[in-house]
Design a protein around this motif. Structure first.
Motif, PDB file in Angstrom:
ATOM      1  N   GLU A  71       0.840  -1.193   0.000  1.00  0.00           N
ATOM      2  CA  GLU A  71       0.000   0.000   0.000  1.00  0.00           C
ATOM      3  C   GLU A  71       0.878   1.247   0.000  1.00  0.00           C
ATOM      4  O   GLU A  71       1.747   1.411   0.861  1.00  0.00           O
ATOM      5  CB  GLU A  71      -0.917   0.002   1.218  1.00  0.00           C
ATOM      6  CG  GLU A  71      -1.826   1.192   1.271  1.00  0.00           C
ATOM      7  CD  GLU A  71      -3.267   0.798   1.594  1.00  0.00           C
ATOM      8  OE1 GLU A  71      -4.140   1.605   1.324  1.00  0.00           O
ATOM      9  OE2 GLU A  71      -3.487  -0.300   2.106  1.00  0.00           O
ATOM     10  N   GLY A  72       0.662   2.112  -0.978  1.00  0.00           N
ATOM     11  CA  GLY A  72       1.449   3.340  -1.080  1.00  0.00           C
ATOM     12  C   GLY A  72       2.855   3.119  -1.610  1.00  0.00           C
ATOM     13  O   GLY A  72       3.640   4.065  -1.683  1.00  0.00           O
ATOM     14  N   GLY A  73       3.188   1.899  -1.963  1.00  0.00           N
ATOM     15  CA  GLY A  73       4.534   1.612  -2.451  1.00  0.00           C
ATOM     16  C   GLY A  73       4.599   1.562  -3.966  1.00  0.00           C
ATOM     17  O   GLY A  73       3.702   2.055  -4.654  1.00  0.00           O
ATOM     18  N   GLN A  74       5.648   0.954  -4.452  1.00  0.00           N
ATOM     19  CA  GLN A  74       5.834   0.842  -5.891  1.00  0.00           C
ATOM     20  C   GLN A  74       5.849  -0.619  -6.297  1.00  0.00           C
ATOM     21  O   GLN A  74       6.118  -1.500  -5.471  1.00  0.00           O
ATOM     22  CB  GLN A  74       7.155   1.489  -6.294  1.00  0.00           C
ATOM     23  CG  GLN A  74       7.070   3.014  -6.355  1.00  0.00           C
ATOM     24  CD  GLN A  74       8.242   3.600  -7.099  1.00  0.00           C
ATOM     25  OE1 GLN A  74       9.348   3.068  -7.011  1.00  0.00           O
ATOM     26  NE2 GLN A  74       8.009   4.681  -7.818  1.00  0.00           N
ATOM     27  N   ASP A  75       5.593  -0.867  -7.579  1.00  0.00           N
ATOM     28  CA  ASP A  75       5.624  -2.234  -8.088  1.00  0.00           C
ATOM     29  C   ASP A  75       7.046  -2.787  -8.023  1.00  0.00           C
ATOM     30  O   ASP A  75       7.973  -2.198  -8.561  1.00  0.00           O
ATOM     31  CB  ASP A  75       5.135  -2.260  -9.542  1.00  0.00           C
ATOM     32  CG  ASP A  75       3.621  -2.214  -9.617  1.00  0.00           C
ATOM     33  OD1 ASP A  75       2.987  -3.021  -8.916  1.00  0.00           O
ATOM     34  OD2 ASP A  75       3.083  -1.381 -10.360  1.00  0.00           O
ATOM     35  N   VAL A  76       7.181  -3.915  -7.349  1.00  0.00           N
ATOM     36  CA  VAL A  76       8.489  -4.568  -7.240  1.00  0.00           C
ATOM     37  C   VAL A  76       8.387  -5.910  -7.958  1.00  0.00           C
ATOM     38  O   VAL A  76       7.481  -6.697  -7.664  1.00  0.00           O
ATOM     39  CB  VAL A  76       8.853  -4.823  -5.752  1.00  0.00           C
ATOM     40  CG1 VAL A  76      10.179  -5.542  -5.644  1.00  0.00           C
ATOM     41  CG2 VAL A  76       8.843  -3.533  -4.974  1.00  0.00           C
ATOM     42  N   PRO A  77       9.269  -6.169  -8.929  1.00  0.00           N
ATOM     43  CA  PRO A  77       9.198  -7.474  -9.596  1.00  0.00           C
ATOM     44  C   PRO A  77       9.563  -8.599  -8.624  1.00  0.00           C
ATOM     45  O   PRO A  77      10.543  -8.479  -7.877  1.00  0.00           O
ATOM     46  CB  PRO A  77      10.221  -7.379 -10.732  1.00  0.00           C
ATOM     47  CG  PRO A  77      11.015  -6.169 -10.462  1.00  0.00           C
ATOM     48  CD  PRO A  77      10.295  -5.301  -9.492  1.00  0.00           C
ATOM     49  N   ILE A  78       8.765  -9.644  -8.589  1.00  0.00           N
ATOM     50  CA  ILE A  78       9.035 -10.729  -7.638  1.00  0.00           C
ATOM     51  C   ILE A  78       9.235 -12.086  -8.308  1.00  0.00           C
ATOM     52  O   ILE A  78       9.870 -12.961  -7.748  1.00  0.00           O
ATOM     53  CB  ILE A  78       7.912 -10.844  -6.577  1.00  0.00           C
ATOM     54  CG1 ILE A  78       6.544 -11.073  -7.229  1.00  0.00           C
ATOM     55  CG2 ILE A  78       7.892  -9.625  -5.669  1.00  0.00           C
ATOM     56  CD1 ILE A  78       5.437 -11.398  -6.231  1.00  0.00           C
ATOM     57  N   TYR A  79       8.700 -12.241  -9.510  1.00  0.00           N
ATOM     58  CA  TYR A  79       8.821 -13.552 -10.156  1.00  0.00           C
ATOM     59  C   TYR A  79       8.798 -13.368 -11.666  1.00  0.00           C
ATOM     60  O   TYR A  79       8.116 -12.488 -12.182  1.00  0.00           O
ATOM     61  CB  TYR A  79       7.671 -14.466  -9.734  1.00  0.00           C
ATOM     62  CG  TYR A  79       7.938 -15.942  -9.947  1.00  0.00           C
ATOM     63  CD1 TYR A  79       8.423 -16.746  -8.923  1.00  0.00           C
ATOM     64  CD2 TYR A  79       7.697 -16.531 -11.188  1.00  0.00           C
ATOM     65  CE1 TYR A  79       8.672 -18.089  -9.117  1.00  0.00           C
ATOM     66  CE2 TYR A  79       7.947 -17.877 -11.394  1.00  0.00           C
ATOM     67  CZ  TYR A  79       8.423 -18.651 -10.354  1.00  0.00           C
ATOM     68  OH  TYR A  79       8.673 -19.983 -10.554  1.00  0.00           O
ATOM     69  N   GLU A  80       9.520 -14.229 -12.358  1.00  0.00           N
ATOM     70  CA  GLU A  80       9.573 -14.124 -13.807  1.00  0.00           C
ATOM     71  C   GLU A  80       9.607 -15.509 -14.435  1.00  0.00           C
ATOM     72  O   GLU A  80      10.276 -16.404 -13.933  1.00  0.00           O
ATOM     73  CB  GLU A  80      10.837 -13.356 -14.211  1.00  0.00           C
ATOM     74  CG  GLU A  80      10.941 -13.096 -15.695  1.00  0.00           C
ATOM     75  CD  GLU A  80      12.257 -12.407 -16.040  1.00  0.00           C
ATOM     76  OE1 GLU A  80      12.239 -11.189 -16.261  1.00  0.00           O
ATOM     77  OE2 GLU A  80      13.290 -13.092 -16.071  1.00  0.00           O
ATOM     78  N   LEU A  88      12.683 -13.702  -8.267  1.00  0.00           N
ATOM     79  CA  LEU A  88      13.549 -12.522  -8.290  1.00  0.00           C
ATOM     80  C   LEU A  88      13.910 -12.121  -6.862  1.00  0.00           C
ATOM     81  O   LEU A  88      13.336 -12.620  -5.898  1.00  0.00           O
ATOM     82  CB  LEU A  88      12.837 -11.387  -9.016  1.00  0.00           C
ATOM     83  CG  LEU A  88      12.437 -11.750 -10.448  1.00  0.00           C
ATOM     84  CD1 LEU A  88      11.647 -10.634 -11.089  1.00  0.00           C
ATOM     85  CD2 LEU A  88      13.653 -12.093 -11.295  1.00  0.00           C
ATOM     86  N   ASP A  89      14.870 -11.201  -6.787  1.00  0.00           N
ATOM     87  CA  ASP A  89      15.343 -10.784  -5.480  1.00  0.00           C
ATOM     88  C   ASP A  89      14.331  -9.848  -4.827  1.00  0.00           C
ATOM     89  O   ASP A  89      14.196  -8.701  -5.221  1.00  0.00           O
ATOM     90  CB  ASP A  89      16.694 -10.070  -5.628  1.00  0.00           C
ATOM     91  CG  ASP A  89      17.699 -10.620  -4.641  1.00  0.00           C
ATOM     92  OD1 ASP A  89      17.262 -11.333  -3.697  1.00  0.00           O
ATOM     93  OD2 ASP A  89      18.895 -10.359  -4.814  1.00  0.00           O
ATOM     94  N   SER A  90      13.610 -10.349  -3.863  1.00  0.00           N
ATOM     95  CA  SER A  90      12.650  -9.516  -3.151  1.00  0.00           C
ATOM     96  C   SER A  90      12.456 -10.170  -1.784  1.00  0.00           C
ATOM     97  O   SER A  90      13.014 -11.217  -1.512  1.00  0.00           O
ATOM     98  CB  SER A  90      11.322  -9.462  -3.898  1.00  0.00           C
ATOM     99  OG  SER A  90      10.623 -10.681  -3.747  1.00  0.00           O
ATOM    100  N   GLY A  94      12.313 -17.286  -1.882  1.00  0.00           N
ATOM    101  CA  GLY A  94      12.248 -18.543  -1.145  1.00  0.00           C
ATOM    102  C   GLY A  94      10.827 -18.944  -0.789  1.00  0.00           C
ATOM    103  O   GLY A  94      10.602 -20.031  -0.272  1.00  0.00           O
ATOM    104  N   ARG A  95       9.880 -18.078  -1.073  1.00  0.00           N
ATOM    105  CA  ARG A  95       8.501 -18.393  -0.710  1.00  0.00           C
ATOM    106  C   ARG A  95       7.583 -18.468  -1.928  1.00  0.00           C
ATOM    107  O   ARG A  95       6.376 -18.630  -1.780  1.00  0.00           O
ATOM    108  CB  ARG A  95       7.954 -17.331   0.258  1.00  0.00           C
ATOM    109  CG  ARG A  95       8.587 -17.370   1.633  1.00  0.00           C
ATOM    110  CD  ARG A  95       7.752 -16.610   2.630  1.00  0.00           C
ATOM    111  NE  ARG A  95       7.757 -15.178   2.339  1.00  0.00           N
ATOM    112  CZ  ARG A  95       6.685 -14.412   2.416  1.00  0.00           C
ATOM    113  NH1 ARG A  95       5.525 -14.939   2.753  1.00  0.00           N
ATOM    114  NH2 ARG A  95       6.756 -13.128   2.152  1.00  0.00           N
TER     115      ARG A  95
END
Ligand SMILES: *[C@@H]1O[C@H](CO)[C@@H](O)[C@H](O)[C@H]1NC(C)=O
Ligand SMILES: *[C@@H]1O[C@H](CO)[C@@H](O)[C@H](O)[C@H]1NC(C)=O
Ligand SMILES: *[C@@H]1O[C@H](CO)[C@@H](O)[C@H](O)[C@H]1NC(C)=O
Ligand SMILES: *[C@@H]1O[C@H](CO)[C@@H](O)[C@H](O)[C@H]1NC(C)=O
Length: 219
Positions: A71-80, A88-90, A94-95
């Protein structure tokens, strides 16, 4: 007040059930079922993203990117998924697990051991690139999932209500059917009695009435 909400919930539940059954029975048919919007802390959450292919898309190359936004943050790539599956590194590292299909119509992922901090917006970007000789057009489909993680599975009030409504409806329909049958039976036998007194109507009235009563379940 509660009745329309319950009815809506029942309808939603019925359509969901239908959709799930449909997907289950006709696994060859692609149906874009929306993802669940609530997860329980500590559980495994499947973030469902289904992007059905049109016929011409079958030969396209598919790239999937998943993003997370607090909430209120930015889109962070997590999987590709681009030829290979990659976490991806986030803070999710591992989850995350791929939970899609080989034909790349279902490109879902699962979050393991989900916690309260994982509430937010998940974006699933599916890009299909066509392998034409002269050009390579690309199309992107974006699906948003607004996820809320709750501490524990609360009493799902609406589903309880819709279940009760279902039983009431069932009992009501059964009673109504019985009443209708008794009523019809009486009407028919009365008509028959009357007809027997009057020879000319013997054929006309009862058969007409019987026909009317043969279809009492109209709803
Ligand atoms: C995908 O999700 C389903 C539940 O929706 C689960 O039963 C299945 O094992 C998962 N598959 C993989 C490969 O994670
Ligand atoms: C949630 O995030 C806060 C800081 O952003 C961190 O202190 C806390 O440990 C996190 N909780 C969990 C369950 O990961
Ligand atoms: C998903 O793809 C669309 C189109 O390429 C792009 O506009 C959008 O920013 C992407 N979403 C994220 C979260 O990057
Ligand atoms: C009984 O039959 C006569 C003709 O035979 C007819 O005029 C009369 O309307 C009938 N009565 C009833 C109650 O149907």
């Amino acid at each position: 007040m509660a009745a329309p909400a319950a009815a809506a919930a029942a309808a939603a539940f019925a359509s969901w059930l239908l959709a799930v059954l449909w997907v289950g029975i006709c696994s060859g048919v692609c149906v874009e079922v929306p993802s669940e919007k609530e997860a329980v802390q500590g559980s495994r959450m499947k973030l469902m993203c289904i992007s059905c292919m049109k016929r011409e898309e079958v030969s396209a190359t598919t790239v999937v990117r998943w993003y997370y936004k607090a909430e209120g943050g930015q889109d962070v790539p997590i999987y590709e998924y681009n030829n290979e599956k990659r976490e991806l590194d986030s803070r999710f590292r591992g989850r995350l697990q791929w939970n899609g299909s080989a034909d790349m119509q279902d490109v879902s992922i699962s979050v393991l051991n989900i916690n309260l901090n994982d509430s937010g917006t998940y974006t699933c970007n599916v890009t299909r690139e066509f392998n034409f000789e002269s050009h390579r057009p690309m199309f992107t489909r974006t699906t948003l999932i607004h996820l809320t993680v709750v501490e524990k599975a609360g009493e799902d009030f609406t589903s309880v209500i819709s279940e009760i409504m279902m039983y009431i409806l069932l009992v009501f329909l059964t009673l109504w059917l019985l009443i209708e049958m008794v009523y019809c039976y009486r009407k028919v036998s009365k008509a028959e009695e009357a007809a027997q007194e009057n020879a000319t109507d013997y054929l006309a009235i009862p058969s007409e009435n019987k026909e009317n009563c043969a279809v009492p379940v109209e709803e």
